[in-house]
Motif scaffolding. Structure first.
Motif, PDB file in Angstrom:
ATOM      1  N   THR A 229      -8.544  -3.966  -0.325  1.00  0.00           N
ATOM      2  CA  THR A 229      -9.530  -3.562  -1.030  1.00  0.00           C
ATOM      3  C   THR A 229     -10.840  -3.912  -0.309  1.00  0.00           C
ATOM      4  OG1 THR A 229      -8.461  -4.301  -3.218  1.00  0.00           O
ATOM      5  CG2 THR A 229     -10.816  -3.586  -3.277  1.00  0.00           C
TER       6      THR A 229
ATOM      7  N   THR B 186      -4.364   2.612  -6.731  1.00  0.00           N
ATOM      8  CA  THR B 186      -3.353   3.626  -6.467  1.00  0.00           C
ATOM      9  C   THR B 186      -4.142   4.832  -6.049  1.00  0.00           C
ATOM     10  OG1 THR B 186      -1.761   2.477  -7.554  1.00  0.00           O
ATOM     11  CG2 THR B 186      -1.094   4.669  -6.927  1.00  0.00           C
TER      12      THR B 186
ATOM     13  N   HIS C 167      -2.340  -5.048  -6.030  1.00  0.00           N
ATOM     14  CA  HIS C 167      -2.491  -3.985  -4.853  1.00  0.00           C
ATOM     15  C   HIS C 167      -3.849  -3.402  -5.099  1.00  0.00           C
ATOM     16  CE1 HIS C 167      -1.947  -0.676  -7.904  1.00  0.00           C
ATOM     17  NE2 HIS C 167      -1.264  -1.608  -8.448  1.00  0.00           N
ATOM     18  N   THR C 168      -3.919  -2.590  -3.984  1.00  0.00           N
ATOM     19  CA  THR C 168      -5.541  -1.779  -4.022  1.00  0.00           C
ATOM     20  C   THR C 168      -5.106  -0.607  -4.964  1.00  0.00           C
ATOM     21  OG1 THR C 168      -6.168  -2.765  -1.868  1.00  0.00           O
ATOM     22  CG2 THR C 168      -6.984  -0.559  -2.577  1.00  0.00           C
TER      23      THR C 168
ATOM     24  N   LEU D 256     -11.546   0.810   0.494  1.00  0.00           N
ATOM     25  CA  LEU D 256     -10.176   0.854   1.220  1.00  0.00           C
ATOM     26  C   LEU D 256     -10.451   0.213   2.506  1.00  0.00           C
ATOM     27  CD1 LEU D 256      -9.058   4.261   0.099  1.00  0.00           C
ATOM     28  CD2 LEU D 256      -7.962   2.069  -0.686  1.00  0.00           C
TER      29      LEU D 256
ATOM     30  N   LEU E 167      -0.620   6.297   3.180  1.00  0.00           N
ATOM     31  CA  LEU E 167      -1.828   6.108   3.983  1.00  0.00           C
ATOM     32  C   LEU E 167      -1.538   4.788   4.909  1.00  0.00           C
ATOM     33  CD1 LEU E 167      -4.950   6.025   3.737  1.00  0.00           C
ATOM     34  CD2 LEU E 167      -4.813   4.161   1.813  1.00  0.00           C
ATOM     35  N   ARG E 168      -0.630   4.007   4.621  1.00  0.00           N
ATOM     36  CA  ARG E 168      -0.257   3.238   5.677  1.00  0.00           C
ATOM     37  C   ARG E 168       0.137   4.003   7.095  1.00  0.00           C
ATOM     38  NH1 ARG E 168       4.188  -0.799   3.560  1.00  0.00           N
ATOM     39  NH2 ARG E 168       3.757  -1.911   5.275  1.00  0.00           N
TER      40      ARG E 168
ATOM     41  N   ILE F 266      -2.595  -2.475   3.425  1.00  0.00           N
ATOM     42  CA  ILE F 266      -3.888  -1.778   2.726  1.00  0.00           C
ATOM     43  C   ILE F 266      -4.534  -2.770   1.963  1.00  0.00           C
ATOM     44  CG2 ILE F 266      -4.942   0.078   1.345  1.00  0.00           C
ATOM     45  CD1 ILE F 266      -3.609   1.103   3.936  1.00  0.00           C
TER      46      ILE F 266
ATOM     47  N   TRP G  71      -7.962  -1.994   5.955  1.00  0.00           N
ATOM     48  CA  TRP G  71      -6.669  -2.350   6.171  1.00  0.00           C
ATOM     49  C   TRP G  71      -6.564  -3.514   7.004  1.00  0.00           C
ATOM     50  CZ3 TRP G  71      -9.258   2.219   7.474  1.00  0.00           C
ATOM     51  CH2 TRP G  71      -9.959   2.026   8.862  1.00  0.00           C
TER      52      TRP G  71
ATOM     53  N   ASP H 215      -7.222   5.558  -5.662  1.00  0.00           N
ATOM     54  CA  ASP H 215      -8.048   5.654  -4.433  1.00  0.00           C
ATOM     55  C   ASP H 215      -7.221   5.874  -3.048  1.00  0.00           C
ATOM     56  OD1 ASP H 215     -10.529   5.596  -5.843  1.00  0.00           O
ATOM     57  OD2 ASP H 215     -10.342   3.273  -5.738  1.00  0.00           O
ATOM     58  N   GLN H 216      -5.984   5.249  -2.972  1.00  0.00           N
ATOM     59  CA  GLN H 216      -5.244   5.177  -1.682  1.00  0.00           C
ATOM     60  C   GLN H 216      -4.768   6.713  -1.579  1.00  0.00           C
ATOM     61  OE1 GLN H 216      -2.617   2.041  -0.589  1.00  0.00           O
ATOM     62  NE2 GLN H 216      -2.868   1.037  -2.768  1.00  0.00           N
TER      63      GLN H 216
ATOM     64  N   GLY I 168       0.703  -1.414  -0.022  1.00  0.00           N
ATOM     65  CA  GLY I 168      -0.152  -0.104  -0.084  1.00  0.00           C
ATOM     66  C   GLY I 168       0.973   1.113   0.059  1.00  0.00           C
TER      67      GLY I 168
END
Length: 436
Positions: A109, A281, A278-279, A255, A85-86, A107, A257, A283-284, A81
């Motif tokens: 979905t 990008t 990965h989730t 989103l 954001l993390r 992170i 976690w 949106d993160q 992630g």
């Protein structure tokens, strides 16, 4: 075409995997499909109120990200992630006394994916998983797809009974306990702090992974916050903690976690690499920008105020909307009220009359891992305004009356008698028992 195949019917393809063939569809999703028609007032789905979304704040965050760093936002990213954001998620844990760094966070979905990643990383076909009874329906689906043997833990109105848990762990040797200890779905109940400490102690003493699902913890309307299960002694090195922005930001950004010990987090990262790399990008990065520039705490306070009023409106009308003798609880937060109809009633049968009257709820039976209680039902109060909730309760009362009348008409007529008929005095029905 080879002569040997001329005139022969084509062979069917091989069957789907047994785990798919034997897993039941979500009863909630099936009901939502039925209740999506215009004019329906639905207490069925646990949906946030769309009018409370901070659309302007989110729009500004996306605009900023796409203006300042479009190349990064639209590119592939790391599985773990976006670092910012993390770090923001870790700060939210730190703010409530659970020491966390960005390296402890993956992170996902939505938190639903986190549940699936843990199942993939931990569960072998045939492993035993313990769950609350009743429990979150999608968790039952996920563990079934993983091939787990799911065993319910006895619970009361406050949740897991620690003594019963200890006995089950000693007997069944499970690998994992899954729990939603705060404003549980479907019951809305909250596990007290002393029981959380006892659960953590059982896990540490007997060797057990804990999966703590906390999508509703920010939605508290009264009372005080209770430390996460993961914060109790004995649980620190064995608890995977799931969370989500779906209930406090918007579910459409998908989103969530996962906070977990390092070894388990590495396993979840491997599972996520195989699932979706990965989730999103963009949106993160938009969520990280929103958390940097907007006041999420103030937004959550506005959401809490609205939902508190909606909860109270639902609770105040249940006595007239449900059959006499029904009981229900009073959750301190979350999205759901759990009710039980009186003896002789069935929530699924009542639902048919309710949908015909333009209102819906979810029968409780599908949420049980053990023997279901057909009299139970879940009512969500977050989606509709207080005015709409009051109208939904009026419709539910009408549906209950129609249902009761149909039951009376379906009863066989008593045998006739030559004896003169005596009058019957109507005994007033008692009011519903106090919420439990």
């Amino acid at each position: 075409m080879p002569a040997s195949t001329v005139g022969l019917a084509p062979a069917p393809p091989p069957p789907l995997a047994a785990r798919v063939r034997t897993t039941a569809p979500s009863a909630v999703r099936e009901i939502l499909a039925v209740t999506a028609r215009p004019g329906m007032i639905s207490f069925a789905g646990g949906l946030p109120a769309p009018e409370l979304f901070d659309a302007e704040g989110l729009r500004a965050a996306y605009t900023t990200v796409l203006t300042r760093s479009a190349r990064r936002a639209l590119q592939y990213s790391t599985t773990e992630g976006a670092p910012e954001l993390r770090a923001a998620v870790a700060r939210r844990f730190d703010g409530r006394g659970l020491a966390t760094t960005g390296d402890d966070v993956l992170i996902t979905t939505g938190s639903q994916q986190g549940l699936g990643l843990i199942a993939t990383a931990l569960i072998e076909p045939g492993d035993t998983v313990l769950v609350e009874n009743p429990t979150y329906l999608a968790a039952l689906q996920g563990f079934a797809l993983a091939g787990a043997r799911v065993v319910p833990v006895p619970c009361d109105g406050e949740g897991i009974l620690p003594d019963a848990l200890e006995e089950l762990v000693a007997r069944e040797r499970p690998k994992l306990l899954y729990t939603v200890p705060t404003f549980q779905n479907p019951t809305g109940r909250t596990l007290p702090s002393d029981r959380r400490a006892a659960v953590a102690a059982v896990a540490a003493r007997l060797g057990l992974w804990l999966l703590e699902d906390d999508p509703y913890g920010d939605l508290r309307y009264e009372g005080c916050d209770i430390p996460w299960l993961a914060a109790h002694p004995g649980a620190e090195d064995r608890t995977a903690l799931l969370g989500s922005f779906s209930k406090v930001m918007a579910p459409g950004v998908r989103l969530g976690w996962l906070r977990a010990p390092a070894a388990l987090l590495r396993g979840a990262v491997l599972a996520k690499q195989a699932a979706d790399l990965h989730t999103s990008t963009v949106d993160q990065l938009a969520a990280a920008e929103y958390l940097r520039t907007a006041d999420l705490s103030a937004h959550i306070a506005r959401v809490r105020e609205a939902y508190r009023g909606r909860r109270d409106t639902l609770l105040s009308g249940l006595a007239s909307a449900l059959p006499a003798g029904s009981t229900w609880n009073r959750p301190e937060g979350g999205m759901f009220v759990w009710a039980r109809l009186p003896q002789g009633h069935d929530a699924t049968t009542l639902l048919r009359a309710a949908t015909a009257a333009g209102v819906a709820f979810v029968p409780g039976a599908p949420f049980f891992a053990g023997s279901p209680d057909p009299r139970t039902l879940r009512l969500s109060f977050t989606t509709h305004t207080e005015t709409e909730i009051a109208e939904g309760l009026r419709r539910l009362a009408a549906a209950g009356g129609a249902h009761a009348e149909a039951k009376r008409e379906a009863r066989p007529s008593p045998p006739t008698s030559d004896r003169p008929r005596t009058g019957y005095r109507r005994i007033p029905r008692s009011r519903p028992a106090a919420p439990t």
